[in-house]
Design a protein around this motif. Structure first.
Motif, PDB file in Angstrom:
ATOM      1  N   GLY A 138       1.482  -1.485   7.222  1.00 42.75           N
ATOM      2  CA  GLY A 138       1.261  -0.758   5.960  1.00 42.75           C
ATOM      3  C   GLY A 138       0.248  -1.495   5.073  1.00 42.75           C
ATOM      4  O   GLY A 138      -0.612  -0.871   4.433  1.00 42.75           O
TER       5      GLY A 138
ATOM      6  N   MET B 256      -3.104  -0.800   6.328  1.00 41.79           N
ATOM      7  CA  MET B 256      -3.492   0.574   5.963  1.00 41.79           C
ATOM      8  C   MET B 256      -4.031   0.610   4.523  1.00 41.79           C
ATOM      9  O   MET B 256      -5.069   1.217   4.248  1.00 41.79           O
ATOM     10  CB  MET B 256      -2.289   1.522   6.091  1.00 41.79           C
ATOM     11  N   ARG B 257      -3.307  -0.055   3.634  1.00 40.21           N
ATOM     12  CA  ARG B 257      -3.745  -0.085   2.224  1.00 40.21           C
ATOM     13  C   ARG B 257      -5.123  -0.727   2.095  1.00 40.21           C
ATOM     14  O   ARG B 257      -5.990  -0.243   1.375  1.00 40.21           O
ATOM     15  CB  ARG B 257      -2.730  -0.862   1.382  1.00 40.21           C
TER      16      ARG B 257
ATOM     17  N   VAL C 219       0.123   4.691   1.504  1.00 38.99           N
ATOM     18  CA  VAL C 219       1.089   4.455   2.585  1.00 38.99           C
ATOM     19  C   VAL C 219       2.461   5.009   2.221  1.00 38.99           C
ATOM     20  O   VAL C 219       2.932   4.844   1.096  1.00 38.99           O
ATOM     21  CB  VAL C 219       1.185   2.941   2.885  1.00 38.99           C
TER      22      VAL C 219
ATOM     23  N   LEU D  40       5.666   5.333   9.910  1.00 33.03           N
ATOM     24  CA  LEU D  40       4.763   4.784   8.901  1.00 33.03           C
ATOM     25  C   LEU D  40       3.519   5.666   8.846  1.00 33.03           C
ATOM     26  O   LEU D  40       2.892   5.926   9.884  1.00 33.03           O
ATOM     27  CB  LEU D  40       4.385   3.354   9.301  1.00 33.03           C
TER      28      LEU D  40
ATOM     29  N   GLY E 230      -0.193   6.377   6.928  1.00 31.19           N
ATOM     30  CA  GLY E 230      -1.270   5.998   6.013  1.00 31.19           C
ATOM     31  C   GLY E 230      -2.199   7.190   5.848  1.00 31.19           C
ATOM     32  O   GLY E 230      -2.665   7.740   6.844  1.00 31.19           O
TER      33      GLY E 230
END
Lengths: 420, 420
Positions: free
Chosen positions: A44, A47-48, A54, A62, A64
């Motif tokens: 996560g 992804m950010r 997220v 999970l 994104g």
């Protein structure tokens, strides 16, 4: 980050993920385990970093999201799974999630937004180790999750519902994870091949034509046990020699038909003493082909063969189909786009069926799917020796980048579903 | 007792013996067990009734002696074993002891003494269930008992020496049970066939030509495990298809040679999952023939076959001979006498090898041996369904009576040893 080789980053992240395990000394990460919690948190964060917002859905997938130019536009899904088998390799699953993040990161760095949103999904369960059921994550998205499964208990007596709850999900609202097919453009998954074909062809990547259908059969030959010393050859009803004749026939039959694989993986001879002629043999037969008609015809042919062998030898033969899965063809349109991207890097692009099941097979229920296979060493998978080269990962990222840009350049980015 | 059918008596006694077991609900009677104590006592009482003096040797063999006309004359031995396998049939072993007693009883009733003494022996251990070693009883007589075996312990930790002691034997004097070959005329054993040959030929009894030699081999094929779905047929190194090809070749090869039996009784495929191509297969091969040269040639031929199959398929093949026993030919002279007796009752007398081992094989080390097989139902043995007809037992008793009388009528009752 922009000056760093994205493929190198992918490899580093896969190594980092591989250190998150629920078992010391080996990689095991099962559905809703504390290791999965750590994995989702780490992935996560990547992804950010790639410009995504997220979230986690009710079953723990999970997600994104990288917005499109038009927030009302549809969404294209990328992903794979973050869970593993027991004593797993590093690449099966994570490779698809981490390369997808690398692709989005590249768009983000170049401040590119596509006409559609992209979501990268790290599925919470594909291998099904903890509850002996597969594709929990993608089934929740496809709306094919079986609510009865929530009552299953793991080896320590923890129900699936409890596990999801303690993970932070909501077992009462699995339905909320379901995606509306009308809002989806498609799903693409990068995955290691788990087979030897690309390696033998010296190809870093290949485009998947279909996820093969599968029939699993239990076969039993019943003859008569007897003393190995006192029963002359012509008075025997040996269940193992019958089974052996069948196994060699299965092999010849599968060799004679392109694309067919047939495997006897388990065999048990009873009573199983060195000085007793086996009176009963049980074996498993696994038959796969990317075309269902070819597979079912092969299964029928093999059943006739088993019958003939049994009759000829005065044995009874039992044939029980214990599992059957239809083939899931990949989208011709999406696959052609992948192949076009691959042709930038390769003289010739190999198209091959996937003999193994994947999240893409489930996602095929609601949206067009495509898969890119990455060559692996020796075809080894589900094993710590699972290995992928960084150069092949680089090709995969570039092919996926090209694929996303082509998709964005389409006037009407809405490939029809299952148009193979 | 003189008015009663001796065969009926034999059947009743076999039933009575079958009720003496160390396990409730099934027949299990192992070496030096309390059940064996009871069995020896009961059989000993029948021996006495037949005019024999009864003793037990140092290892617990039960011996009934019927004197000859001349007390300095030699001794002819009859017998078989009184121990059983677990969950045994009634006839394997006891049939030979009890018919021998019936023969002596007939002499006794008719007040006949032969020129030689007869001893009926109930061997204390042939099956070897308790200490995983066979022929303890006959080996003591033959002088081939291994003193090291006295240290073996059973599943409850009782050593063989302790067991023999508590049974009433003398583990320190096993040597005293050894018989002087010069005082012996021979050994004859009645036994159920434990195979289907006599039944198929409609013959109540048959004369054994030899106790077949045996080679036991462990065979391993090592290939490479792989995913059953993703590994095309032409890229496999499947250890099970190699093994299957070998098993069918073993069968064809044994069928092509008269008197040869070859059996694969155990097989294990690793890793043993329905969706994994087996990377390793271990199997057992049991080869028997009454002629050692034929057996060793067959073993060599099969090893070459296994090698060729391995090489052709790119697999390694391991071949380990784990046991080898020479054939024990029966005495031509004694066997002819048995056959002559049998011809009084049968149009044609079947001569057949014994594929199973017997006390006679051990006794062959010190004296000429002969065996008479009695037809059994369906070739079933080592199983509660083991079955013999009273009419066949009657023939066996008459053949053995005739045999003993012929032996008594010989001018020089000293058949040479192993003169086949």
């Amino acid at each position: 980050m922009s000056n760093i080789d994205p493929a190198g980053t992918v490899m580093e992240r896969i190594e980092a993920l591989a250190r998150i395990s629920e078992e010391p000394g080996r990689l095991t990460r099962t559905f809703c385990s504390p290791a999965m919690r750590q994995a989702n948190d780490l992935v996560g964060s990547w992804m950010r970093e790639a410009g995504m917002t997220v979230s986690e859905d009710a079953i723990g997938n999970l997600i994104g999201r990288y917005p499109g130019r038009d927030e009302r536009a549809k969404t294209f899904l990328l992903g794979s799974h973050l869970d593993t088998v027991r004593d797993a390799g590093k690449f099966d699953g994570p490779l698809g999630v981490i390369t997808a993040i690398a692709c989005v990161q590249q768009l983000h760095q170049n401040q590119v937004q596509l006409p559609f949103a992209i979501e990268v999904i790290g599925f919470a369960d594909e291998e099904g180790v903890r509850y002996q059921t597969t594709y929990l994550g993608s089934k929740a998205l496809a709306g094919t999750f079986n609510e009865q499964d929530l009552k299953r208990v793991d080896s320590r007596g923890v129900s699936m519902a409890e596990a999801i709850k303690s993970f932070g999900g909501d077992p009462g609202k699995i339905n909320s994870a379901k995606r509306d097919p009308h809002n989806l453009l498609g799903y693409a998954e990068v995955h290691i091949e788990q087979g030897p074909v690309l390696e033998k062809k010296y190809q870093p990547v290949g485009v998947v034509s279909a996820i093969a259908g599968q029939t699993r059969i239990k076969v039993r030959f019943t003859g008569r046990a007897g003393h190995a010393g006192t029963t002359p050859m012509n008075l025997r009803q040996d269940a193992l020699t019958a089974a052996a004749e069948f196994i060699t026939a299965v092999e010849s039959s599968a060799r004679a038909q392109a694309g067919l694989v047939a495997t006897v993986g388990q065999i048990e001879a009873k009573p199983g003493a060195s000085n007793v002629i086996p009176g009963e043999v049980n074996l498993t037969l696994d038959v796969r082909h990317q075309l269902d008609a070819m597979r079912t015809a092969a299964v029928e042919r093999l059943q006739n063969l088993a019958n003939q062998i049994g009759e000829k030898r005065g044995l009874t033969m039992d044939w029980e189909i214990v599992h059957e899965a239809q083939s899931v063809p990949c989208s011709r349109e999406l696959s052609d786009m992948l192949a076009k991207g691959a042709r930038q890097h390769l003289m010739e692009v190999t198209e091959l069926p996937s003999g193994a099941g994947h999240d893409a097979a489930v996602m095929g229920d609601i949206t067009p799917v495509a898969m890119l296979f990455v060559r692996c060493k020796g075809g080894i998978s589900h094993h710590p020796d699972e290995s992928v080269e960084v150069d092949d990962v680089r090709v995969a990222i570039e092919v996926m980048n090209g694929f996303l840009l082509s998709l964005g350049n389409q006037k009407h980015p809405s490939p029809s579903k299952k148009n193979v």
